[in-house]
Design a protein around this motif. Structure first.
Motif, PDB file in Angstrom:
ATOM      1  N   ASP A   6       0.800  -1.215   0.000  1.00 27.24           N
ATOM      2  CA  ASP A   6       0.000   0.000   0.000  1.00 27.24           C
ATOM      3  C   ASP A   6       0.835   1.268   0.000  1.00 27.24           C
ATOM      4  OD1 ASP A   6      -2.318  -1.464   0.061  1.00 27.24           O
ATOM      5  OD2 ASP A   6      -2.344  -1.568   2.239  1.00 27.24           O
ATOM      6  N   THR A   7       2.152   1.128   0.009  1.00 29.67           N
ATOM      7  CA  THR A   7       3.003   2.296   0.043  1.00 29.67           C
ATOM      8  C   THR A   7       3.772   2.399  -1.244  1.00 29.67           C
ATOM      9  OG1 THR A   7       3.266   2.056   2.425  1.00 29.67           O
ATOM     10  CG2 THR A   7       4.861   3.455   1.278  1.00 29.67           C
ATOM     11  N   GLY A 130      -1.664   5.422  -3.735  1.00 35.06           N
ATOM     12  CA  GLY A 130      -1.591   6.153  -2.482  1.00 35.06           C
ATOM     13  C   GLY A 130      -1.463   7.650  -2.661  1.00 35.06           C
ATOM     14  N   ASP A 133      -3.975   9.281  -0.242  1.00 35.92           N
ATOM     15  CA  ASP A 133      -4.110   8.769   1.118  1.00 35.92           C
ATOM     16  C   ASP A 133      -4.010   9.878   2.165  1.00 35.92           C
ATOM     17  OD1 ASP A 133      -4.340   6.301  -0.012  1.00 35.92           O
ATOM     18  OD2 ASP A 133      -2.501   5.459   0.839  1.00 35.92           O
ATOM     19  N   ARG A 136      -7.039  11.249   4.039  1.00 35.30           N
ATOM     20  CA  ARG A 136      -7.657  10.440   5.092  1.00 35.30           C
ATOM     21  C   ARG A 136      -9.149  10.238   4.864  1.00 35.30           C
ATOM     22  NH1 ARG A 136      -3.856   9.707   8.922  1.00 35.30           N
ATOM     23  NH2 ARG A 136      -2.159  11.229   9.051  1.00 35.30           N
ATOM     24  N   HIS A 141      -9.047   5.888  -0.730  1.00 35.02           N
ATOM     25  CA  HIS A 141      -7.817   5.458  -0.053  1.00 35.02           C
ATOM     26  C   HIS A 141      -7.299   4.181  -0.704  1.00 35.02           C
ATOM     27  CE1 HIS A 141      -5.056   4.282   3.188  1.00 35.02           C
ATOM     28  NE2 HIS A 141      -5.114   5.550   3.574  1.00 35.02           N
ATOM     29  N   SER A 142      -5.977   4.075  -0.812  1.00 34.34           N
ATOM     30  CA  SER A 142      -5.369   2.940  -1.509  1.00 34.34           C
ATOM     31  C   SER A 142      -5.700   1.605  -0.851  1.00 34.34           C
ATOM     32  CB  SER A 142      -3.850   3.113  -1.563  1.00 34.34           C
ATOM     33  OG  SER A 142      -3.298   3.149  -0.256  1.00 34.34           O
ATOM     34  N   SER A 143      -5.943   1.599   0.444  1.00 30.35           N
ATOM     35  CA  SER A 143      -6.229   0.341   1.135  1.00 30.35           C
ATOM     36  C   SER A 143      -7.658  -0.141   0.916  1.00 30.35           C
ATOM     37  CB  SER A 143      -5.964   0.496   2.635  1.00 30.35           C
ATOM     38  OG  SER A 143      -6.820   1.491   3.194  1.00 30.35           O
ATOM     39  N   ASP A 344       3.927   8.749  -5.896  1.00 28.43           N
ATOM     40  CA  ASP A 344       2.971   9.017  -4.819  1.00 28.43           C
ATOM     41  C   ASP A 344       2.494  10.463  -4.785  1.00 28.43           C
ATOM     42  OD1 ASP A 344       5.444   9.986  -4.090  1.00 28.43           O
ATOM     43  OD2 ASP A 344       5.277   9.428  -1.976  1.00 28.43           O
TER      44      ASP A 344
END
Length: 394
Positions: A6-7, A130, A133, A136, A141-143, A344
């Motif tokens: 996720d990063t 991300g 991200d 918030r 969100h990437s997750s 990113d």
């Protein structure tokens, strides 16, 4: 070098040696040599180790500045794109319900095609990197994001965010070099199978989402006994679940809702998916494989510093020329150089920093490859056709 699914990878931490790229021993000059040996690649570029690290620090400064400036205008941008994409999709699907009328079918299919392109490229691709991200927002969100594609987000983030962006254009490490189907480097051993390169590329463009989903299976490693079948089976089940949902939605559920107009809706959905696939394939291949984009050997990664990682991204990527709408439709991947340098950063900032990156390339004597889509794609096709034959043949 470390990364999580996720990063986004933004380059390795500086290492004690500058040996990631080819260089003459015992000399202060670092030679960046295209390992593919293609005649159309720019001549050898020479930079000192100090110049490379200085370039890395200046690129870091650009990234840090944009990260510090992110704010309300950036958040408004991505939310506006999402609203417009959803309006296009709803409107397109509604018009397809009246698809028995040719004007409604054409308009509905066009709107749905644009909606799918925007969702995959400007929204899905960049959200899963991300880039948003920091807002918030759990909905962006990437997750949490799952895109309109047969690739599952988890598998894609591993093969793309980690493997591709860490080992960009490194033959044998970057699965995007050929997608396990094509021969796209002279460093890849030729076999009679590769005579089908042009045909494989044509089929890959039509079914690109499936090619992306399947290329991480690493079939050649399975055949060689280097990858266990248990891992392959886990991936196949994940792909099957996602593909099944997509097929049900586009080819059963929505056509069924149209009742007697089942076939026009089915044809519209199928056409929109093919249009999205062909467009995505063209944009992505033009960003990685036209004349001027350099490929690298695994040996060139040894102790690669952050500055050298940046140089590899610069030399291994290519931009596409176009206007604001064109860049939006590519998901800003027409700024592939900037994307590979800063995967990113919010995509809407790439156009802003592109002139700075180009200026740095000119200052350090590095090639900044850019050109119109048609020209870049013709170069890509030329490479694919040439590499269908053994090295040295035409």
């Amino acid at each position: 070098m470390t990364a999580t699914l996720d990063t986004p990878v933004t380059g390795p931490e500086p290492g004690p040696e500058e040996t990631g790229l080819v260089r003459q021993p015992q000399r202060p000059v670092l030679e960046l040599v295209p390992s593919s040996r293609r005649e159309d690649v720019v001549a050898t570029t020479r930079l000192t180790a100090e110049q490379i690290e200085e370039l890395g620090r200046r690129l870091d400064a650009i990234r840090d500045r944009v990260l510090a400036e992110r704010g309300a205008s950036d958040a408004a941008y991505i939310r506006d794109v999402i609203r417009k994409q959803r309006a296009l999709e709803i409107g397109g699907r509604a018009l397809l319900f009246a698809g028995v009328l040719p004007p409604a079918w054409i308009a509905g299919t066009a709107m749905l095609s644009i909606a799918k392109i925007l969702e995959n490229m400007e929204i899905g691709h960049n959200v899963m990197h991300g880039q948003w991200d920091w807002m918030r927002d759990p909905k962006i969100h990437s997750s949490n994001w799952e895109w309109d594609n047969v690739s599952s987000s988890a598998e894609w983030k591993h093969s793309h965010n980690y493997l591709h962006h860490t080992y960009t254009n490194v033959v044998g490490k970057d699965r995007d070099v050929g997608y396990g189907i094509l021969r796209l480097s002279e460093e890849q051993r030729w076999t009679p199978y590769h005579l089908g390169n042009p045909l494989y590329n044509f089929l890959l463009s039509l079914f690109f989402e499936y090619g992306v989903a399947l290329h991480d299976l690493e079939v050649e490693k399975v055949v060689a006994g280097e990858k266990p079948w248990s891992r392959v089976w886990q991936q196949v089940k994940s792909i099957g679940r996602k593909a099944g949902r997509q097929i049900f939605k586009d080819y059963l559920a929505f056509p069924a809702l149209a009742g007697p107009f089942f076939l026009p809706v089915l044809a519209g959905n199928l056409t929109a998916n093919v249009v999205r696939n062909v467009w995505s394939h063209a944009v992505i291949f033009c960003g990685h494989f036209p004349a001027g984009a350099v490929q690298f050997d695994e040996e060139q990664l040894a102790d690669e510093s952050r500055g050298e990682w940046y140089v590899r991204q610069l030399l291994g990527s290519a931009n596409l020329d176009g206007g604001r709408f064109f860049h939006l439709m590519t998901g800003q991947l027409s700024f592939q150089i900037e994307h590979h340098l800063f995967p990113d950063l919010p995509s809407n900032r790439y156009a802003e920093i592109a002139p700075e990156v180009r200026s740095l390339c000119e200052e350090y004597g590095l090639e900044y490859t850019s050109g119109p889509l048609w020209k870049q794609y013709l170069q890509v096709l030329g490479t694919i056709n040439r590499l269908a034959l053994p090295n040295g043949k035409r």
